[in-house]
Design a protein around this motif. Sequence first.
Motif, PDB file in Angstrom:
ATOM      1  N   PHE A   3      19.029 -13.065  18.277  1.00 24.98           N
ATOM      2  CA  PHE A   3      18.956 -12.568  19.648  1.00 24.98           C
ATOM      3  C   PHE A   3      20.060 -11.547  19.865  1.00 24.98           C
ATOM      4  O   PHE A   3      21.220 -11.781  19.553  1.00 24.98           O
ATOM      5  CB  PHE A   3      19.123 -13.739  20.623  1.00 24.98           C
ATOM      6  N   CYS A   4      19.658 -10.369  20.377  1.00 21.71           N
ATOM      7  CA  CYS A   4      20.663  -9.348  20.696  1.00 21.71           C
ATOM      8  C   CYS A   4      20.864  -9.310  22.210  1.00 21.71           C
ATOM      9  O   CYS A   4      19.909  -9.129  22.957  1.00 21.71           O
ATOM     10  CB  CYS A   4      20.231  -7.972  20.188  1.00 21.71           C
ATOM     11  N   LYS A   5      22.125  -9.468  22.602  1.00 19.65           N
ATOM     12  CA  LYS A   5      22.454  -9.463  24.021  1.00 19.65           C
ATOM     13  C   LYS A   5      22.122  -8.126  24.666  1.00 19.65           C
ATOM     14  O   LYS A   5      21.663  -8.039  25.780  1.00 19.65           O
ATOM     15  CB  LYS A   5      23.954  -9.702  24.198  1.00 19.65           C
ATOM     16  N   LYS A   6      22.414  -7.050  23.907  1.00 23.52           N
ATOM     17  CA  LYS A   6      22.211  -5.713  24.482  1.00 23.52           C
ATOM     18  C   LYS A   6      20.734  -5.385  24.610  1.00 23.52           C
ATOM     19  O   LYS A   6      20.315  -4.762  25.575  1.00 23.52           O
ATOM     20  CB  LYS A   6      22.922  -4.670  23.621  1.00 23.52           C
ATOM     21  N   CYS A   7      19.959  -5.751  23.578  1.00 21.24           N
ATOM     22  CA  CYS A   7      18.520  -5.527  23.653  1.00 21.24           C
ATOM     23  C   CYS A   7      17.889  -6.500  24.649  1.00 21.24           C
ATOM     24  O   CYS A   7      16.795  -6.290  25.132  1.00 21.24           O
ATOM     25  CB  CYS A   7      17.856  -5.722  22.304  1.00 21.24           C
ATOM     26  N   ASN A   8      18.593  -7.598  24.905  1.00 15.38           N
ATOM     27  CA  ASN A   8      18.093  -8.676  25.731  1.00 15.38           C
ATOM     28  C   ASN A   8      16.753  -9.195  25.228  1.00 15.38           C
ATOM     29  O   ASN A   8      15.831  -9.466  25.989  1.00 15.38           O
ATOM     30  CB  ASN A   8      17.987  -8.225  27.188  1.00 15.38           C
ATOM     31  N   LYS A  17      24.489  -7.601  12.541  1.00 14.44           N
ATOM     32  CA  LYS A  17      24.483  -6.835  13.787  1.00 14.44           C
ATOM     33  C   LYS A  17      23.054  -6.380  14.098  1.00 14.44           C
ATOM     34  O   LYS A  17      22.215  -6.291  13.216  1.00 14.44           O
ATOM     35  CB  LYS A  17      25.384  -5.588  13.646  1.00 14.44           C
ATOM     36  N   CYS A  18      22.837  -6.055  15.352  1.00 16.89           N
ATOM     37  CA  CYS A  18      21.534  -5.539  15.767  1.00 16.89           C
ATOM     38  C   CYS A  18      21.311  -4.171  15.136  1.00 16.89           C
ATOM     39  O   CYS A  18      22.230  -3.369  15.028  1.00 16.89           O
ATOM     40  CB  CYS A  18      21.500  -5.418  17.284  1.00 16.89           C
ATOM     41  N   TRP A  19      20.067  -3.887  14.704  1.00 13.98           N
ATOM     42  CA  TRP A  19      19.795  -2.587  14.055  1.00 13.98           C
ATOM     43  C   TRP A  19      19.994  -1.425  15.015  1.00 13.98           C
ATOM     44  O   TRP A  19      20.230  -0.305  14.591  1.00 13.98           O
ATOM     45  CB  TRP A  19      18.395  -2.571  13.447  1.00 13.98           C
ATOM     46  N   ARG A  20      19.891  -1.702  16.316  1.00 11.39           N
ATOM     47  CA  ARG A  20      20.094  -0.619  17.280  1.00 11.39           C
ATOM     48  C   ARG A  20      21.515  -0.606  17.799  1.00 11.39           C
ATOM     49  O   ARG A  20      21.988   0.389  18.300  1.00 11.39           O
ATOM     50  CB  ARG A  20      19.164  -0.788  18.479  1.00 11.39           C
ATOM     51  N   HIS A  21      22.179  -1.762  17.732  1.00 14.38           N
ATOM     52  CA  HIS A  21      23.522  -1.864  18.301  1.00 14.38           C
ATOM     53  C   HIS A  21      24.484  -2.304  17.221  1.00 14.38           C
ATOM     54  O   HIS A  21      24.700  -3.498  17.024  1.00 14.38           O
ATOM     55  CB  HIS A  21      23.529  -2.859  19.458  1.00 14.38           C
ATOM     56  N   GLU A  22      25.046  -1.326  16.529  1.00 13.54           N
ATOM     57  CA  GLU A  22      25.920  -1.616  15.401  1.00 13.54           C
ATOM     58  C   GLU A  22      27.169  -2.380  15.827  1.00 13.54           C
ATOM     59  O   GLU A  22      27.876  -2.930  14.996  1.00 13.54           O
ATOM     60  CB  GLU A  22      26.325  -0.318  14.698  1.00 13.54           C
TER      61      GLU A  22
HETATM   62 ZN   LIG Z   1      20.309  -4.678  20.141  1.00  8.94          ZN
END
Ligand SMILES: [Zn+2]
Length: 828
Positions: free
Chosen positions: A161-166, A178-183
């Motif tokens: 689960f990515c907090k930023k992607c929610n 780490k998230c692939w979009r949010h390093e």
């Molecule tokens: Zn993310």
Amino acid sequence: MKKKGEYDFGVIERKWQKRWQDSKIFEVKEDKKKKKYYVLEMFPYPSATGLHMGHALNYTIGDIHARFMRMKGFNVLYPMGYDAFGLPAENAAIKAKEHPAKYTEKSMKNFIEQQKALGLSYDWSRMVITCNPEYYKWNQLFFLKFLEKGLVYRKKSPVNFCKKCNTVLANEQVHNGKCWRHEDTEVEIKHLEQWFIKTTKYSEELLSEIKNLEWPERIKLMQENWIGKSYGTEIDFEIDKKIWKIFTTRPDTLYGVTFMVISAQHPRLMELVNEKQKKEVDKFLKKLKSVSEKELEEMEKEGVFTGSYAIHPLTKEKIPVYVGNFVVADYAGGMVMAVPAHDERDFQFAKKYKIPIKIVISPFNKKLNEKEMKEAHTKDGILVNSDKFSGLESKKAIDEITKYLESKNLGKKAFNYKFRDWLVSRQRYWGTPIPVVYCEKCGIVPVKEKDLPVLLPEKVKFGEGNPLLTNKDFVNVKCPKCNNNAKRETDTMDTFFDSSWYFLRYCDNKNDKEAFNKEKVRYWMPVNQYIGGAEHACMHLIYARFFTKALRDLNILDFKEPFLKLFNQGMLHGSDGNKMSKSLGNVINPIEKIEKFSADSLRFNLMSLASPDKNSIWSDTTLESSYRFLIKVMKYFDNVKIGKSSNKIKSKLNKTIKEFTKDIEDFNYNLAIIKLRALFDYFENEKEIEKEDLGKFLKILHPICPHITEEFWGKLGNKKFISVEDWPKVDESKIDERLEQEEKIVEQTIEDIKNIIRIIKERQGKEAKKIFLYVLPKEVELYKKEIQHIKTILNLEIELYAVNDKTKYDPENKSSKAKPNKPAIYLE
Ligand SMILES: [Zn+2]
Ligand SMILES: [Zn+2]
């Protein structure tokens, strides 16, 4: 840049772009009499910032290939579309206080205009836009077919689960924890009920087919490692009267097992945790986060006793089961047998928690002692403390112990994949609605096919949780089965679902009866040449391969691999050598460059920088040089005297076409350009030239610079577009090998002289003023012919002598060193 009296590239480029569009010359139909060729670039997701230089590079590579294959006589399908759903658009839209649909539409319009400005020869009539219901309807249908086939399932499990992607992420979207979009964002583990696609059903085929693909080796290796097959033994351990199948690659160490470790993310973990230990386990679980394999190696191994014991299958000893932070839920079923004496992780763990260490493999050359061990002995050796297997070499023991377990029904040979099922649901708005309904009575009920598409509602509130939950008309529905009140699924599909089959839709993009016509797809597919970045090695490229195989098994397709050849373009760095990024201020906007220098100059420059599969560094200087070269070419064509071509130019032209063609076929565009520039030098030095030869020059330049070549092809009096002309054939009989050979010799002599000049300067600090060349008598004629050329290049005086010339000036008797094809050189 344009000065008075110079060429207006902009006018020329817009003119030809319009003519191509009006005449529809790049639109294609299935034609059984013509050989098809499918060129495809990975489609972009449209962002408001428009085309960046990486796109321009990617599309120019593809366009050159498409134009070339078209001229070679193939029926070329070269389409473009937009990966229009997705989080970036949703987030950007929220930020801009705009609806994602509006935002995406604007972005796409901008993208299309910019792509057209690059002169790309797409068949625009085949455009595919994934956020249109005409497209995502088929996503939904495929989803339901997969569901019917058991290829889609819903399950509660530990998910990323990515907090930023929610939202949750697929394993493939977690890079180094780490998230692939949010390093900068660590991925958390949550236990949630989610939709999965059973990609692992195809693990073996996905793996074994890799070797047959004409893809870059590194991409193939990345996929192999991602699928990660390992061979070993599956051993039955009994825990609380239940059998747990434990995979190991080292059954030879079985007698050394002193504890077991279950992954903290294991879905059945709680079955093993007893009342007494629950509090401590809960505390431990709260601290966990998702980590990469590398971090896993380095971090401290920690764990907590679950309260359960496993029974050793052979010794029947009681072995404590721990929950640990160093076992991945995805590996080998999420539980491992721990052998601290022979595995470093287990060793560290055992030391920390004072668990016994038992040596069962003795090194060949020394004796180990448990108390003195500083690290695990992980290598081969001789079995000890292993009952009747003691004395065997470990390699042999692997087989023997496995056989014994098999005979006792306690285990078997097995293999294991790292590859996991694809988590495909997302708690976000801008994606394809998952077409199922939850009914209290009937459970999960698929939406009826005739009711597809389930339209994504326009009216939702952004900001709190899943926006789709805020539209009551969307959520509250009647159950398709029993007609009672039911709730609609509010998860949407991962956009990688959309991009897993878009290349099929290009073959038949207007079909409203089915996703595509099978015959049309049979004609065009598979893609002959796919072009895109390496970042998709373990995401899109695996999903698309999976999809193709799954659709084949649904009898929708009759081939097994979507992309025969793959080309990975290199990365284009800013002129400072760094990755282009806003924060470094080194981003180059292709459209600005097109406006200033023209699309043809930009294309020519992008292809000159480096081999397209290698990283390159942007340079304004080379762009200006490309621009000036093209101006020179245009001036030449406007002023050239049409007449008869010399044998020399015929030879040069045919030789260049031959080599140039090979370079273009091999994507060595930078080398092709060097040859083309050299050819142009020869053209410029001729007094007159045949019209046909001028045409051939334009034809080979065409894929790289499509606009000015159309312009001058027309000026030569041709009526047809050069875009659809035939690629020039090589006339081998015109290639004068002797002439080519002589030239090579002269070029080598020039290189030799340059070297000597450099050496003398370095060693003696002397500048050369005059060159004396001594050649064999039979070579005198050749050098006389070339002397002016050599002088011009070196910008020095030259005196030429035959070695047997009695009157020659030769103070150091250098002439005695002359060899055939290698003149002696003296400098003053
Ligand atoms: Zn993310
Ligand atoms: Zn129902």
